[in-house]
Motif scaffolding. Structure first.
Motif, PDB file in Angstrom:
ATOM      1  N   GLY A   1      -0.437 -11.864   5.611  1.00 13.49           N
ATOM      2  CA  GLY A   1       0.479 -10.732   5.631  1.00 13.49           C
ATOM      3  C   GLY A   1      -0.264  -9.472   5.260  1.00 13.49           C
ATOM      4  O   GLY A   1      -1.495  -9.428   5.232  1.00 13.49           O
ATOM      5  N   GLY A   2       0.490  -8.434   4.950  1.00 14.68           N
ATOM      6  CA  GLY A   2      -0.087  -7.145   4.627  1.00 14.68           C
ATOM      7  C   GLY A   2      -0.323  -6.960   3.144  1.00 14.68           C
ATOM      8  O   GLY A   2       0.151  -7.738   2.299  1.00 14.68           O
ATOM      9  N   TYR A   3      -1.023  -5.893   2.831  1.00 16.18           N
ATOM     10  CA  TYR A   3      -1.303  -5.494   1.450  1.00 16.18           C
ATOM     11  C   TYR A   3       0.011  -5.313   0.681  1.00 16.18           C
ATOM     12  O   TYR A   3       0.187  -5.848  -0.417  1.00 16.18           O
TER      13      TYR A   3
ATOM     14  N   ASP B   1       2.875  -6.587   1.363  1.00 20.26           N
ATOM     15  CA  ASP B   1       3.550  -7.879   1.224  1.00 20.26           C
ATOM     16  C   ASP B   1       3.067  -8.605  -0.029  1.00 20.26           C
ATOM     17  O   ASP B   1       3.866  -9.177  -0.785  1.00 20.26           O
ATOM     18  N   ALA B   2       1.745  -8.594  -0.226  1.00 21.70           N
ATOM     19  CA  ALA B   2       1.180  -9.275  -1.397  1.00 21.70           C
ATOM     20  C   ALA B   2       1.684  -8.644  -2.685  1.00 21.70           C
ATOM     21  O   ALA B   2       2.107  -9.346  -3.617  1.00 21.70           O
TER      22      ALA B   2
ATOM     23  N   ARG C   1       4.357  -6.938  -3.186  1.00 27.73           N
ATOM     24  CA  ARG C   1       5.792  -7.163  -3.341  1.00 27.73           C
ATOM     25  C   ARG C   1       6.078  -8.554  -3.921  1.00 27.73           C
ATOM     26  O   ARG C   1       6.855  -8.698  -4.872  1.00 27.73           O
ATOM     27  N   VAL C   2       5.449  -9.582  -3.366  1.00 27.05           N
ATOM     28  CA  VAL C   2       5.737 -10.935  -3.861  1.00 27.05           C
ATOM     29  C   VAL C   2       5.129 -11.169  -5.235  1.00 27.05           C
ATOM     30  O   VAL C   2       5.698 -11.920  -6.045  1.00 27.05           O
TER      31      VAL C   2
ATOM     32  N   ASP D   1       7.541 -10.206  -7.755  1.00 20.97           N
ATOM     33  CA  ASP D   1       8.769 -11.005  -7.720  1.00 20.97           C
ATOM     34  C   ASP D   1       8.644 -12.181  -8.689  1.00 20.97           C
ATOM     35  O   ASP D   1       7.802 -13.061  -8.486  1.00 20.97           O
TER      36      ASP D   1
ATOM     37  N   HIS E   1       8.491 -15.738  -7.222  1.00 21.19           N
ATOM     38  CA  HIS E   1       7.380 -16.143  -6.350  1.00 21.19           C
ATOM     39  C   HIS E   1       6.477 -17.188  -7.009  1.00 21.19           C
ATOM     40  O   HIS E   1       5.904 -18.034  -6.340  1.00 21.19           O
TER      41      HIS E   1
ATOM     42  N   GLU F   1      -5.908  -8.646   2.532  1.00 21.27           N
ATOM     43  CA  GLU F   1      -4.898  -8.378   3.538  1.00 21.27           C
ATOM     44  C   GLU F   1      -5.296  -9.009   4.872  1.00 21.27           C
ATOM     45  O   GLU F   1      -6.473  -8.983   5.242  1.00 21.27           O
TER      46      GLU F   1
ATOM     47  N   TYR G   1      -4.602 -12.069   8.247  1.00 20.74           N
ATOM     48  CA  TYR G   1      -4.220 -13.413   8.674  1.00 20.74           C
ATOM     49  C   TYR G   1      -5.485 -14.221   8.985  1.00 20.74           C
ATOM     50  O   TYR G   1      -6.461 -13.682   9.530  1.00 20.74           O
TER      51      TYR G   1
END
Length: 202
Positions: free
Chosen positions: A76-78, A80-81, A83-84, A87, A90, A132, A134
């Motif tokens: 995923g993106g920077y 995304d990392a 954000r989780v 959380d 997570h 960042e 895939y």
């Protein structure tokens, strides 16, 4: 890769016994390093704190030996990392996230144990670096990312006297018990280790 994986797994029992003694001494000694919120271990990084549910307070390397760097890819993106990692549901975070343009965020202090590898002993002994992109997109691994990540890893290795080799700088996929495949077949290990060896550490 099989040879590197075998080297990664070797010595786990000795490591565990040695650090068990050190950890309990440190916890009962009443000594703890002073902490300041947002202090960075890597100059120039951006502090983006992970949820406290995704790491464990420690006093490394006083209570756990740090002798590995684990290389991850986000899938995923920077953003995304980050954000989780913020959380609390997570249940995972790495110490660092490297963006395609080379920008680095630190989300967990190196002295603390980040839940990044899926293996408790490896979490205790390692620094985790997410990248960042895939695993099936080689173009995601940019020149800027390789150079910036290598500088980060070089400084980590210098700080903890970690040898710059494939036994100590390992793929997430090589961590015992993991079901992850990152950083995948397109990660250029030869180039990366060369950049780590050439990177300035001061």
């Amino acid at each position: 890769m099989g040879g590197a994986g075998a080297l990664v797994a070797a010595g786990a029992a000795g490591y565990a016994g040695r650090d068990e003694i050190r950890r309990w001494w440190w916890r009962t000694s009443g000594r703890e390093r002073p902490r300041t919120d947002g202090v960075l271990d890597h100059p120039g990084a951006e502090w983006v704190a992970a949820s406290s549910a995704n790491w464990r307070r420690a006093q490394r390397p006083d209570d756990y030996t740090v002798d590995r760097v684990v290389i991850h890819v986000v899938q995923g993106g920077y953003g995304d990392a980050l954000r989780v990692f913020r959380d609390p549901l997570h249940e995972a975070a790495a110490h660092y996230v490297v963006r395609k343009d080379g920008h680095i965020a630190q989300t967990v202090r190196e002295l603390d144990v980040a839940f990044h590898s899926g293996n408790r002993r490896f979490n205790e002994r390692s620094i985790g670096i997410e990248h960042e992109g895939y695993v099936d997109r080689p173009g995601d691994f940019t020149d800027a990312m390789y150079v910036s990540s290598a500088r980060l890893t070089a400084r980590i290795c210098a700080r903890y006297r970690i040898p710059v080799d494939r036994a100590h700088i390992v793929a997430h996929s090589e961590v015992p018990g993991t079901d992850h495949t990152d950083p995948g077949p397109h990660w250029d290990w030869g180039r990366y280790l060369r950049l780590v060896r050439e990177a300035p550490v001061s």
